[in-house]
Enzyme design. Structure first.
Site, PDB file in Angstrom:
ATOM      1  N   ARG A 234       0.841  -1.190   0.000  1.00 24.84           N
ATOM      2  CA  ARG A 234       0.000   0.000   0.000  1.00 24.84           C
ATOM      3  C   ARG A 234       0.878   1.243   0.000  1.00 24.84           C
ATOM      4  O   ARG A 234       1.906   1.288   0.700  1.00 24.84           O
ATOM      5  CB  ARG A 234      -0.898   0.044   1.243  1.00 24.84           C
ATOM      6  CG  ARG A 234      -2.136  -0.824   1.143  1.00 24.84           C
ATOM      7  CD  ARG A 234      -3.141  -0.269   0.120  1.00 24.84           C
ATOM      8  NE  ARG A 234      -4.351  -1.064   0.032  1.00 24.84           N
ATOM      9  CZ  ARG A 234      -4.544  -2.086  -0.814  1.00 24.84           C
ATOM     10  NH1 ARG A 234      -3.596  -2.437  -1.645  1.00 24.84           N
ATOM     11  NH2 ARG A 234      -5.688  -2.739  -0.830  1.00 24.84           N
ATOM     12  N   GLU A 263      -3.454   7.550  -4.943  1.00 28.66           N
ATOM     13  CA  GLU A 263      -3.802   6.990  -6.267  1.00 28.66           C
ATOM     14  C   GLU A 263      -5.126   7.560  -6.773  1.00 28.66           C
ATOM     15  O   GLU A 263      -6.031   7.775  -5.975  1.00 28.66           O
ATOM     16  CB  GLU A 263      -3.912   5.466  -6.169  1.00 28.66           C
ATOM     17  CG  GLU A 263      -2.575   4.832  -5.843  1.00 28.66           C
ATOM     18  CD  GLU A 263      -2.687   3.320  -5.588  1.00 28.66           C
ATOM     19  OE1 GLU A 263      -3.745   2.740  -5.863  1.00 28.66           O
ATOM     20  OE2 GLU A 263      -1.714   2.748  -5.115  1.00 28.66           O
ATOM     21  N   HIS A 281      -0.803   0.333 -10.154  1.00 31.58           N
ATOM     22  CA  HIS A 281      -1.454  -0.610  -9.219  1.00 31.58           C
ATOM     23  C   HIS A 281      -2.042  -1.817  -9.966  1.00 31.58           C
ATOM     24  O   HIS A 281      -3.255  -2.045  -9.943  1.00 31.58           O
ATOM     25  CB  HIS A 281      -2.548   0.094  -8.394  1.00 31.58           C
ATOM     26  CG  HIS A 281      -2.858  -0.635  -7.115  1.00 31.58           C
ATOM     27  ND1 HIS A 281      -3.321   0.002  -5.980  1.00 31.58           N
ATOM     28  CD2 HIS A 281      -2.778  -1.961  -6.793  1.00 31.58           C
ATOM     29  CE1 HIS A 281      -3.511  -0.896  -5.013  1.00 31.58           C
ATOM     30  NE2 HIS A 281      -3.196  -2.094  -5.489  1.00 31.58           N
TER      31      HIS A 281
END
Ligand code: A2R
Length: 321
Positions: A234, A263, A281
């Site tokens: 993360r 993000e 991601h």
């Protein structure tokens, strides 16, 4: 189950939407002209939330549904759901572990190699026609040879990454809150001490308050000017401003990042660094694996409403037998 009302706050994969539509009464909040009205009209009826992690499912949000029983999260990381609050209020939270483990481990190894050997940069060099005009791409300073990898979070995915590194003959160490039973790798209870001893820090730790900015200036400085950071867990685990400063000032060699603090925003300073590898991601993002994750979201909800228990409840969940 047709009379069971499920709220979906944001868009999710088509297979999830179709199956939930077929089995439950599904409310798609993002399609509602007046979302507050939809919630007000159905608050009492809604017993489940299916979430893709794009919207925060916090205490105040869950509190709006007095009969909420379960929040089914798409993804193994559930830091956008306040699972502690849910647990304290008798609400189950489920996630999608295991089905994505090998995929994320594959991505981690790919990203590690891309970063160590500057593969993205060298491909851009070729595509720009520079190989033909200017000759061979410069030799990379880094190599996996003689490097040790320190894994932050030796859980399901961390262990799958370590297995791959074993095959590469790369020594592994790890940091977590507790020593893992039955693993041959050196354990560090202190992250900074591990960062001093290894050459590559590979983070696959979950998000949330307990890991926030755990990879700090201090840890990056312990990793040092030949050090490389890889993050597939993360973004919040890494102090991104500290990372950018360390890279800019040459206090860290490079970074390979699949996750970011904010993000989908990626800081321009990182974008400008040619040798750093940045992925949007994509850790678990194959059709195969996302399909399995989606199916587990559906199966968790079905299981709960058929048996009273989801298949994969998270640790904070109350275990009501
Ligand atoms: O701390 P431990 O011994 O419970 O080990 C867990 C570690 N971990 C932490 N390490 C240091 N400080 C913390 N505050 C902390 N909290 C957790 O992270 C464990 O070894 C690892 C997580 O492993 P699993 O729960 O098996 O998760 P999995 O499936 O490997 O996925 C990891 C993460 C997800 O949460 C997403 O953020 C990402 O990968 O996809």
């Amino acid at each position: 189950m047709r009379n069971t009302h499920v709220l979906m706050p944001g868009p999710m994969a088509r297979t999830i939407v179709e199956q939930l539509d077929a089995n439950f009464t599904l409310h798609k909040l993002w399609e509602a002209e007046d979302p507050d009205r939809l919630i007000a009209d159905n608050a009492e009826r809604i017993e489940a939330i299916a979430t893709g992690g794009h919207r925060s499912v916090d205490g105040p949000f869950m509190q709006r549904f007095p009969n909420l029983k379960i929040v089914a999260n798409f993804g193994v990381g559930y830091d956008t759901v306040d699972a502690a609050w849910a647990g304290q209020h008798g609400i189950y939270v489920s996630n999608t572990p295991d089905v994505l483990t090998e995929e994320v481990a594959d991505t981690a190894l790919g990203l590690l190699l891309m970063t160590v050997r500057q593969l993205s940069e060298s491909e851009r060099y070729l595509r720009a026609g520079r190989w033909e005009k200017e000759g061979a791409f410069a030799l990379t300073k880094a190599t996996l040879r003689n490097r040790t990898v320190g894994i932050v979070g030796l859980g399901r995915i961390g262990k799958a990454i370590a297995r791959r590194l074993d095959a590469f003959r790369v020594p592994v160490a790890y940091h977590g809150r507790s020593e893992q039973a039955g693993v041959p790798y050196r354990y560090y209870d202190d992250l900074k001490a591990m960062a001093s001893d290894v050459d590559i820090l590979l983070s696959v730790a979950p998000g949330g308050p307990s890991t926030h900015h755990m990879i700090s200036t201090e840890v990056l400085d312990a990793l040092g000017p030949d050090g490389i950071l890889v993050n597939v867990g993360r973004g919040s685990v890494v102090d991104e401003a500290a990372l950018i400063a360390a890279l800019k000032e040459g206090r860290l060699m490079s970074a390979g990042l699949d996750v970011f603090e904010n993000e989908p925003h990626v800081p321009a300073e990182l974008m400008a660094m040619e040798h750093v590898v940045l992925l949007p991601h994509v850790g678990s993002a194959s059709v195969h694996t996302r399909q399995q994750m989606g199916q587990l979201v559906v199966d968790n909800l079905k299981s709960y409403f058929e048996t009273g228990k989801p298949l994969t409840p998270v640790a904070e969940t109350p275990l009501r037998d």
